[in-house]
Design a protein around this motif. Structure first.
Motif, PDB file in Angstrom:
ATOM      1  N   GLN A 281       0.820  -1.200   0.000  1.00 25.17           N
ATOM      2  CA  GLN A 281       0.000   0.000   0.000  1.00 25.17           C
ATOM      3  C   GLN A 281       0.860   1.259   0.000  1.00 25.17           C
ATOM      4  OE1 GLN A 281      -2.865  -0.420   3.224  1.00 25.17           O
ATOM      5  NE2 GLN A 281      -4.176  -1.655   1.915  1.00 25.17           N
ATOM      6  N   HIS A 282       1.941   1.270   0.776  1.00 27.50           N
ATOM      7  CA  HIS A 282       2.861   2.413   0.763  1.00 27.50           C
ATOM      8  C   HIS A 282       3.406   2.643  -0.643  1.00 27.50           C
ATOM      9  CE1 HIS A 282       4.062   2.350   5.329  1.00 27.50           C
ATOM     10  NE2 HIS A 282       2.795   2.575   5.124  1.00 27.50           N
ATOM     11  N   LEU A 283       3.805   1.556  -1.300  1.00 28.16           N
ATOM     12  CA  LEU A 283       4.383   1.678  -2.636  1.00 28.16           C
ATOM     13  C   LEU A 283       3.357   2.162  -3.650  1.00 28.16           C
ATOM     14  CD1 LEU A 283       6.549  -1.570  -2.600  1.00 28.16           C
ATOM     15  CD2 LEU A 283       7.406   0.773  -2.689  1.00 28.16           C
ATOM     16  N   VAL A 284       2.128   1.679  -3.551  1.00 29.59           N
ATOM     17  CA  VAL A 284       1.068   2.148  -4.454  1.00 29.59           C
ATOM     18  C   VAL A 284       0.817   3.633  -4.246  1.00 29.59           C
ATOM     19  CG1 VAL A 284      -1.416   1.987  -4.925  1.00 29.59           C
ATOM     20  CG2 VAL A 284      -0.046  -0.093  -4.746  1.00 29.59           C
ATOM     21  N   GLN A 285       0.833   4.078  -2.998  1.00 27.06           N
ATOM     22  CA  GLN A 285       0.608   5.500  -2.721  1.00 27.06           C
ATOM     23  C   GLN A 285       1.702   6.360  -3.338  1.00 27.06           C
ATOM     24  OE1 GLN A 285       0.389   5.113   1.522  1.00 27.06           O
ATOM     25  NE2 GLN A 285      -1.696   4.287   1.457  1.00 27.06           N
ATOM     26  N   HIS A 286       2.924   5.865  -3.310  1.00 28.81           N
ATOM     27  CA  HIS A 286       4.039   6.632  -3.870  1.00 28.81           C
ATOM     28  C   HIS A 286       4.060   6.554  -5.400  1.00 28.81           C
ATOM     29  CE1 HIS A 286       8.209   8.325  -3.670  1.00 28.81           C
ATOM     30  NE2 HIS A 286       8.328   7.655  -4.814  1.00 28.81           N
ATOM     31  N   GLU A 287       4.076   5.323  -5.935  1.00 31.40           N
ATOM     32  CA  GLU A 287       4.242   5.141  -7.376  1.00 31.40           C
ATOM     33  C   GLU A 287       2.982   5.471  -8.172  1.00 31.40           C
ATOM     34  OE1 GLU A 287       7.001   4.716  -8.717  1.00 31.40           O
ATOM     35  OE2 GLU A 287       8.296   3.943  -7.124  1.00 31.40           O
ATOM     36  N   ALA A 288       1.828   4.951  -7.717  1.00 29.57           N
ATOM     37  CA  ALA A 288       0.587   5.125  -8.475  1.00 29.57           C
ATOM     38  C   ALA A 288      -0.109   6.436  -8.134  1.00 29.57           C
ATOM     39  CB  ALA A 288      -0.351   3.942  -8.226  1.00 29.57           C
ATOM     40  N   GLY A 289      -0.363   6.657  -6.837  1.00 32.28           N
ATOM     41  CA  GLY A 289      -1.076   7.862  -6.438  1.00 32.28           C
ATOM     42  C   GLY A 289      -0.259   9.125  -6.625  1.00 32.28           C
ATOM     43  N   GLY A 290       1.053   9.044  -6.332  1.00 30.53           N
ATOM     44  CA  GLY A 290       1.904  10.225  -6.441  1.00 30.53           C
ATOM     45  C   GLY A 290       2.417  10.472  -7.850  1.00 30.53           C
ATOM     46  N   HIS A 291       3.215   9.523  -8.355  1.00 31.13           N
ATOM     47  CA  HIS A 291       3.771   9.689  -9.704  1.00 31.13           C
ATOM     48  C   HIS A 291       2.723   9.484 -10.786  1.00 31.13           C
ATOM     49  CE1 HIS A 291       7.782  10.178  -8.275  1.00 31.13           C
ATOM     50  NE2 HIS A 291       7.983   8.923  -7.919  1.00 31.13           N
ATOM     51  N   GLY A 292       2.072   8.309 -10.787  1.00 31.93           N
ATOM     52  CA  GLY A 292       1.237   7.909 -11.909  1.00 31.93           C
ATOM     53  C   GLY A 292       0.049   8.807 -12.146  1.00 31.93           C
ATOM     54  N   PHE A 293      -0.678   9.147 -11.078  1.00 33.84           N
ATOM     55  CA  PHE A 293      -1.880   9.952 -11.268  1.00 33.84           C
ATOM     56  C   PHE A 293      -1.587  11.447 -11.188  1.00 33.84           C
ATOM     57  CE2 PHE A 293      -5.748  12.140 -10.005  1.00 33.84           C
ATOM     58  CZ  PHE A 293      -6.645  11.659 -10.949  1.00 33.84           C
ATOM     59  N   ALA A 294      -0.915  11.877 -10.126  1.00 31.10           N
ATOM     60  CA  ALA A 294      -0.765  13.314  -9.866  1.00 31.10           C
ATOM     61  C   ALA A 294       0.462  13.927 -10.525  1.00 31.10           C
ATOM     62  CB  ALA A 294      -0.728  13.567  -8.361  1.00 31.10           C
ATOM     63  N   LYS A 295       1.343  13.105 -11.082  1.00 33.48           N
ATOM     64  CA  LYS A 295       2.553  13.599 -11.765  1.00 33.48           C
ATOM     65  C   LYS A 295       3.441  14.390 -10.806  1.00 33.48           C
ATOM     66  CE  LYS A 295       0.264  11.941 -15.222  1.00 33.48           C
ATOM     67  NZ  LYS A 295       0.424  10.502 -15.542  1.00 33.48           N
ATOM     68  N   LEU A 296       3.588  13.869  -9.602  1.00 38.54           N
ATOM     69  CA  LEU A 296       4.430  14.505  -8.595  1.00 38.54           C
ATOM     70  C   LEU A 296       5.871  14.017  -8.728  1.00 38.54           C
ATOM     71  CD1 LEU A 296       2.067  14.130  -5.499  1.00 38.54           C
ATOM     72  CD2 LEU A 296       2.370  16.161  -6.943  1.00 38.54           C
ATOM     73  N   ALA A 297       6.799  14.846  -8.291  1.00 34.92           N
ATOM     74  CA  ALA A 297       8.216  14.494  -8.307  1.00 34.92           C
ATOM     75  C   ALA A 297       8.594  13.810  -7.006  1.00 34.92           C
ATOM     76  CB  ALA A 297       9.063  15.757  -8.492  1.00 34.92           C
ATOM     77  N   ASP A 298       9.721  13.086  -7.034  1.00 39.40           N
ATOM     78  CA  ASP A 298      10.281  12.557  -5.790  1.00 39.40           C
ATOM     79  C   ASP A 298      10.828  13.706  -4.958  1.00 39.40           C
ATOM     80  OD1 ASP A 298       9.922   9.712  -6.005  1.00 39.40           O
ATOM     81  OD2 ASP A 298      11.434   9.711  -7.593  1.00 39.40           O
ATOM     82  N   GLU A 299      10.702  13.577  -3.643  1.00 35.55           N
ATOM     83  CA  GLU A 299      11.164  14.646  -2.758  1.00 35.55           C
ATOM     84  C   GLU A 299      12.405  14.259  -1.970  1.00 35.55           C
ATOM     85  OE1 GLU A 299       7.923  15.968  -0.290  1.00 35.55           O
ATOM     86  OE2 GLU A 299       6.551  16.127  -1.986  1.00 35.55           O
TER      87      GLU A 299
END
Length: 439
Positions: A281-299
């Motif tokens: 779930q942590h990984l999905v939140q980072h990879e899918a929810g953060g990068h994949g959907f919202a197009k967020l950068a790594d911090e």
């Protein structure tokens, strides 16, 4: 006077504990305080459809809206008990072949939600089959497709495949603002059976459905995207370019990578079994929810990854609405999240140096977030500008207008939560940077 004050404070405290709003009479009125119950305005049931083999069970999840409603009582029923039965706790049992609708009704307000159960006599769902875990109730529907790679027939027959997909879906919706905007989304599960169990390692693919493998470091990739998109489109998605595919790779090795296209589509890959389900779930939140959907950068800071990046990429991506959680200035009057700085609701928002893999010259809005270092013991929320970026894209795909003031008024601020995902060092190796694919 002391007696009346004590009674007033006691009533207010009791109201807080049981979720009711007290109405305290005027000082000259000696009546006992009255209570206003919080009414039920709706009910959400997940999944909204499922496929079960005869004899199997499924626990439905029912959520009363709002969560603090006074009367939480519900009634369950099946319109075809020959096909499926349901107990008082929402546990469904497939009892015969066919289709049945399970309905839950709130005692307060008579609000209803349903799940369509289709049953079959075989041992497992077939390769390429799909079903809706949930469907939208607001807007035109934003499509998410969840699939697995490296799962063989016994993994599907035993239910592991679906359990992992359910874990990934609940992880995606586990953080705000996805939790509050869940009703905008469709979440489909597509069955994908591989010949060999487990994805490839050391840069070599196994004979799996999509050919996923662990590359250098924590990178996860595949030889060709075509098979993945072919299976994504087995679900009734409306537009591939607006669809996020969440690909759970049958693996015990740490890693995760999002592959994204400028058009908007993305494939987020993460391993299934590195530690407890909470890790997935942590990984999905980072990879899918953060990068994949919202197009967020790594911090986070990763000097190896920084060596292949330029800070100037950030303002260029800002033009397209990407990377809005990092900036190359710490000028509080010019930084991209300047509207949050100084706002009384966001004292935690400022300019913290370090982000987009660089130790200096890049700033992030909060000290920690879901887009920072992945931890085994802390569930970190998305920071405020990231939550705004998520809601802005939801509104865009739903053909609605994003208004910052409206977002701020509705924004749910959640603090980091300690968890016990697994027994390893709390901070894990940095995840691989997203791979930008040229169309």
């Amino acid at each position: 006077m002391k007696t009346k004050l004590f009674a007033t404070l006691t009533a207010t405290l009791a109201a807080t504990l049981i979720g009711c709003t007290p109405t305290i009479d005027a000082p000259n009125n000696e009546d006992v305080p009255t209570w206003e119950p919080i009414p039920v305005v709706g009910v959400v049931l997940v999944p909204v459809s499922t496929i079960l083999s005869v004899g199997k069970t499924l626990q439905l999840k029912c959520t009363i809206v709002p969560a603090m409603a006074t009367n939480q009582a519900v009634t369950w029923k099946s319109d075809n008990t020959f096909v499926a039965t349901v107990d008082n706790n929402g546990l469904v049992t497939a009892s015969g072949f066919g289709t049945a609708t399970i309905e839950v009704t709130t005692d307060d307000g008579n609000k209803k939600a349903t799940c369509v159960v289709s049953t079959f006599l075989g041992d497992a769902l077939a390769d390429g089959d799909w079903y809706a875990y949930q469907t939208h109730s607001t807007g035109p529907g934003i499509d998410l497709v969840f699939m697995g790679d490296g799962y063989i027939a016994i993994d599907i027959e035993s239910g592991k495949y679906e359990r992992d997909m359910h874990t990934a879906i609940e992880g995606f919706f586990g953080l705000e603002p996805y939790k509050s905007y869940r009703n905008y989304f469709n979440a489909y599960i597509v069955m994908a059976e591989s010949v060999v169990r487990g994805v490839g390692t050391n840069g070599t693919a196994n004979n799996t459905k999509f050919g996923v493998f662990h590359g250098s470091g924590t990178q996860m990739t595949m030889g060709s995207y075509t098979p993945c998109f072919t299976y994504t489109q087995k679900a009734p998605i409306s537009n591939l370019e607006n669809t996020l595919t969440v690909l759970v790779a049958h693996s015990t090795k740490w890693g995760g990578t999002c592959h994204w296209w400028s058009s908007g589509r993305a494939i987020a890959i993460q391993p299934s079994d590195y530690g407890a389900p909470l890790v997935l779930q942590h990984l999905v939140q980072h990879e899918a929810g953060g990068h994949g959907f919202a197009k967020l950068a790594d911090e986070y800071i990763d000097l190896v990854a920084a060596a292949g990046r330029n800070r100037s990429d950030i303002p260029e991506k800002h033009k397209d609405g990407w990377y809005t959680n990092v900036d190359i200035t710490n000028d509080k009057a010019k930084v991209i999240w300047k509207d949050f700085i100084g706002h009384p609701k966001y004292p935690m928002v400022g300019t913290y140096q370090g982000g987009y893999y660089f130790m200096t010259g890049v700033w992030r809005p909060e000290n920690s977030s879901a887009m920072g270092n992945t931890s085994s013991t802390i569930t970190r929320p998305y920071n405020a500008p990231s939550r705004a970026a998520i809601v802005k894209r939801i509104k865009q795909l739903a053909d609605e207008v994003f208004v910052l003031e409206e977002f701020i008024n509705n924004d749910a601020i959640v603090s980091p939560v300690e968890t016990k995902a697994f027994d390893v060092d709390s901070v894990l190796p940095p995840l691989s940077p997203p791979i930008c694919v040229v169309d």
